[in-house]
Design a protein around this motif. Sequence first.
Motif, PDB file in Angstrom:
ATOM      1  N   ILE A 163       0.841  -1.209   0.000  1.00 42.27           N
ATOM      2  CA  ILE A 163       0.000   0.000   0.000  1.00 42.27           C
ATOM      3  C   ILE A 163       0.870   1.251   0.000  1.00 42.27           C
ATOM      4  N   ILE A 164       1.931   1.229   0.803  1.00 36.81           N
ATOM      5  CA  ILE A 164       2.839   2.383   0.835  1.00 36.81           C
ATOM      6  C   ILE A 164       3.492   2.592  -0.528  1.00 36.81           C
ATOM      7  N   ALA A 165       3.941   1.501  -1.151  1.00 38.08           N
ATOM      8  CA  ALA A 165       4.583   1.595  -2.468  1.00 38.08           C
ATOM      9  C   ALA A 165       3.613   2.158  -3.505  1.00 38.08           C
ATOM     10  N   CYS A 166       2.384   1.677  -3.476  1.00 37.29           N
ATOM     11  CA  CYS A 166       1.377   2.173  -4.425  1.00 37.29           C
ATOM     12  C   CYS A 166       1.083   3.653  -4.194  1.00 37.29           C
ATOM     13  N   THR A 167       1.003   4.045  -2.939  1.00 38.61           N
ATOM     14  CA  THR A 167       0.746   5.441  -2.602  1.00 38.61           C
ATOM     15  C   THR A 167       1.869   6.343  -3.095  1.00 38.61           C
ATOM     16  N   LEU A 168       3.111   5.911  -2.873  1.00 41.15           N
ATOM     17  CA  LEU A 168       4.247   6.688  -3.358  1.00 41.15           C
ATOM     18  C   LEU A 168       4.224   6.793  -4.879  1.00 41.15           C
ATOM     19  N   GLY A 169       3.929   5.685  -5.535  1.00 43.29           N
ATOM     20  CA  GLY A 169       3.879   5.703  -6.994  1.00 43.29           C
ATOM     21  C   GLY A 169       2.799   6.626  -7.525  1.00 43.29           C
ATOM     22  N   LEU A 170       1.608   6.538  -6.950  1.00 45.65           N
ATOM     23  CA  LEU A 170       0.507   7.397  -7.387  1.00 45.65           C
ATOM     24  C   LEU A 170       0.810   8.857  -7.094  1.00 45.65           C
ATOM     25  N   GLY A 171       1.429   9.111  -5.930  1.00 42.40           N
ATOM     26  CA  GLY A 171       1.762  10.482  -5.572  1.00 42.40           C
ATOM     27  C   GLY A 171       2.776  11.097  -6.515  1.00 42.40           C
ATOM     28  N   VAL A 172       3.812  10.347  -6.847  1.00 36.59           N
ATOM     29  CA  VAL A 172       4.831  10.838  -7.778  1.00 36.59           C
ATOM     30  C   VAL A 172       4.221  11.098  -9.149  1.00 36.59           C
ATOM     31  N   LEU A 173       3.371  10.171  -9.603  1.00 36.35           N
ATOM     32  CA  LEU A 173       2.726  10.326 -10.908  1.00 36.35           C
ATOM     33  C   LEU A 173       1.815  11.547 -10.924  1.00 36.35           C
ATOM     34  N   ALA A 174       0.978  11.671  -9.894  1.00 36.42           N
ATOM     35  CA  ALA A 174       0.007  12.769  -9.845  1.00 36.42           C
ATOM     36  C   ALA A 174       0.692  14.124  -9.724  1.00 36.42           C
ATOM     37  N   SER A 175       1.684  14.219  -8.824  1.00 36.92           N
ATOM     38  CA  SER A 175       2.366  15.503  -8.647  1.00 36.92           C
ATOM     39  C   SER A 175       3.256  15.836  -9.833  1.00 36.92           C
ATOM     40  N   GLY A 176       3.692  14.799 -10.577  1.00 39.74           N
ATOM     41  CA  GLY A 176       4.468  15.050 -11.778  1.00 39.74           C
ATOM     42  C   GLY A 176       3.613  15.615 -12.896  1.00 39.74           C
ATOM     43  N   LEU A 177       2.411  15.094 -13.033  1.00 41.19           N
ATOM     44  CA  LEU A 177       1.491  15.580 -14.067  1.00 41.19           C
ATOM     45  C   LEU A 177       0.888  16.926 -13.697  1.00 41.19           C
ATOM     46  N   TRP A 178       0.584  17.095 -12.424  1.00 40.43           N
ATOM     47  CA  TRP A 178      -0.002  18.355 -11.938  1.00 40.43           C
ATOM     48  C   TRP A 178       0.799  18.831 -10.728  1.00 40.43           C
ATOM     49  N   PRO A 179       1.884  19.580 -10.945  1.00 42.70           N
ATOM     50  CA  PRO A 179       2.773  19.997  -9.846  1.00 42.70           C
ATOM     51  C   PRO A 179       2.047  20.678  -8.686  1.00 42.70           C
ATOM     52  N   SER A 180       0.996  21.408  -8.993  1.00 46.66           N
ATOM     53  CA  SER A 180       0.282  22.107  -7.935  1.00 46.66           C
ATOM     54  C   SER A 180      -0.483  21.159  -7.024  1.00 46.66           C
ATOM     55  N   LEU A 246       5.333  13.607   0.253  1.00 47.75           N
ATOM     56  CA  LEU A 246       6.329  12.584  -0.024  1.00 47.75           C
ATOM     57  C   LEU A 246       7.090  12.213   1.238  1.00 47.75           C
ATOM     58  N   PHE A 247       7.552  13.216   1.970  1.00 46.14           N
ATOM     59  CA  PHE A 247       8.312  12.946   3.186  1.00 46.14           C
ATOM     60  C   PHE A 247       7.429  12.281   4.252  1.00 46.14           C
ATOM     61  N   SER A 248       6.165  12.673   4.282  1.00 46.39           N
ATOM     62  CA  SER A 248       5.241  12.044   5.240  1.00 46.39           C
ATOM     63  C   SER A 248       5.034  10.572   4.891  1.00 46.39           C
ATOM     64  N   ALA A 249       4.884  10.275   3.595  1.00 45.43           N
ATOM     65  CA  ALA A 249       4.681   8.888   3.168  1.00 45.43           C
ATOM     66  C   ALA A 249       5.909   8.033   3.456  1.00 45.43           C
ATOM     67  N   ILE A 250       7.090   8.628   3.335  1.00 43.06           N
ATOM     68  CA  ILE A 250       8.328   7.898   3.622  1.00 43.06           C
ATOM     69  C   ILE A 250       8.396   7.486   5.090  1.00 43.06           C
ATOM     70  N   MET A 251       7.783   8.269   5.960  1.00 45.81           N
ATOM     71  CA  MET A 251       7.850   7.998   7.400  1.00 45.81           C
ATOM     72  C   MET A 251       6.813   6.984   7.869  1.00 45.81           C
ATOM     73  N   VAL A 252       5.871   6.612   7.013  1.00 43.32           N
ATOM     74  CA  VAL A 252       4.776   5.732   7.448  1.00 43.32           C
ATOM     75  C   VAL A 252       5.292   4.395   7.962  1.00 43.32           C
ATOM     76  N   LEU A 253       6.123   3.718   7.188  1.00 45.92           N
ATOM     77  CA  LEU A 253       6.597   2.392   7.589  1.00 45.92           C
ATOM     78  C   LEU A 253       7.499   2.449   8.820  1.00 45.92           C
ATOM     79  N   PRO A 254       8.469   3.368   8.920  1.00 47.47           N
ATOM     80  CA  PRO A 254       9.248   3.456  10.160  1.00 47.47           C
ATOM     81  C   PRO A 254       8.384   3.695  11.392  1.00 47.47           C
TER      82      PRO A 254
END
Length: 377
Positions: A163-180, A246-254
């Motif tokens: 779930i974390i991996a999917c969230t990171l992937g979707l977040g990177v894709l979404a923020s890449g297409l729409w930076p705002s 992004l930084f918040s998602a990175i902290m989820v698993l730790p």
Amino acid sequence: MSVVKPVQLKALTGLRFVAAAVVLLHHLPLALPGLLGIVYVAQAGYVGVTFFFVLSGFVLAYGWTSTSRISEFYGRRAARIYPLHALTALAMLLMLLRSGLDWSALPFNLALVQAWSPDAAVHLSFVGASWSLSCEVFFYACFPLLFAVLQRAMHPIRWAVGIIACTLGLGVLASGLWPSLGEYLYHVPLFRLTDFAVGILIALAVRQGWRVGVRPIAAAALVISTYLLVLVVQTAGRTGAQQMWLFSAIMVLPFGLLIAAFAGHELDGGRSLFASRRAVALGQWSFALYLVHGVILAALHDHVHGLRGAPAFVVGVAVVALIITSSWLVYSLYERPVELWARRRLVTRVRRPAASTASTSSHGSRVPPLSSSTPLP
């Protein structure tokens, strides 16, 4: 999976204060910019909210059983978060009346749906930190169904990582297409549901007897190391609100592993500094601290904003002491008594029709709440 040890995991309550304190230090320079260098380590302190989201999912899932009543659950949640939210929102409203008030955000804030808005004037309205309560309300609404789905996972930890991996992937894709969109992802409840879901999955694994395999001190070291890495990357890259998700998602698993380590250690009979009476008391004040600190910083802003050097440090220490003391008073004189009163009004009525049924159930089939309150921000 309907039977769980009726154990109050005290260390998790103690950890709440640390997370709330980090958020406080993160916000302190808003009133005292002269302290920005001194509290540099707290510049990524917003990830403390991530800890609360994961912890909330863990605690609710750990205590949920097949006999738990949904109506009672919602009554407890309403009694837990709304009275303090209403008090702090009212305090901010009274202060803002003097400087002008945009009334358009008030209905969203009172209904706790403000986090869905991309407009900062709405999702940070009144007590800015209450956006996380808006997320929690959405989590609570989803919890019974989400728990029913996630408890079918054969390997909860693998699901959590996935779930974390999917969230990171979707977040990177979404923020890449729409930076705002990056800033919106940080506070929108649907995206932050990942944190809560991971907490549920880790609780399910612990209920099945899984242990993280490291001592709490090692898990804490992992959290601190990851946090410092995030801090360095954030500072070196001069990132802003666009990357907070992004930084918040990175902290989820730790954070999830930290919670699992302390929970497993305590369930296995281990002791912890965070389970001490003083640490638990501080943890009980953490919800008040989380909401009250914004009110106090706003009230003092004009009086302390220009301080620099030693005066700023001395005043900063005094402000932190004032906030902690105020949190204790608010918890003791308002939050706890009102919560108990509200529970009697909202929950007791639900219990009465089920009293005869509950009395005939087998011993141990119903688990009391882990603690008197869910560990929220």
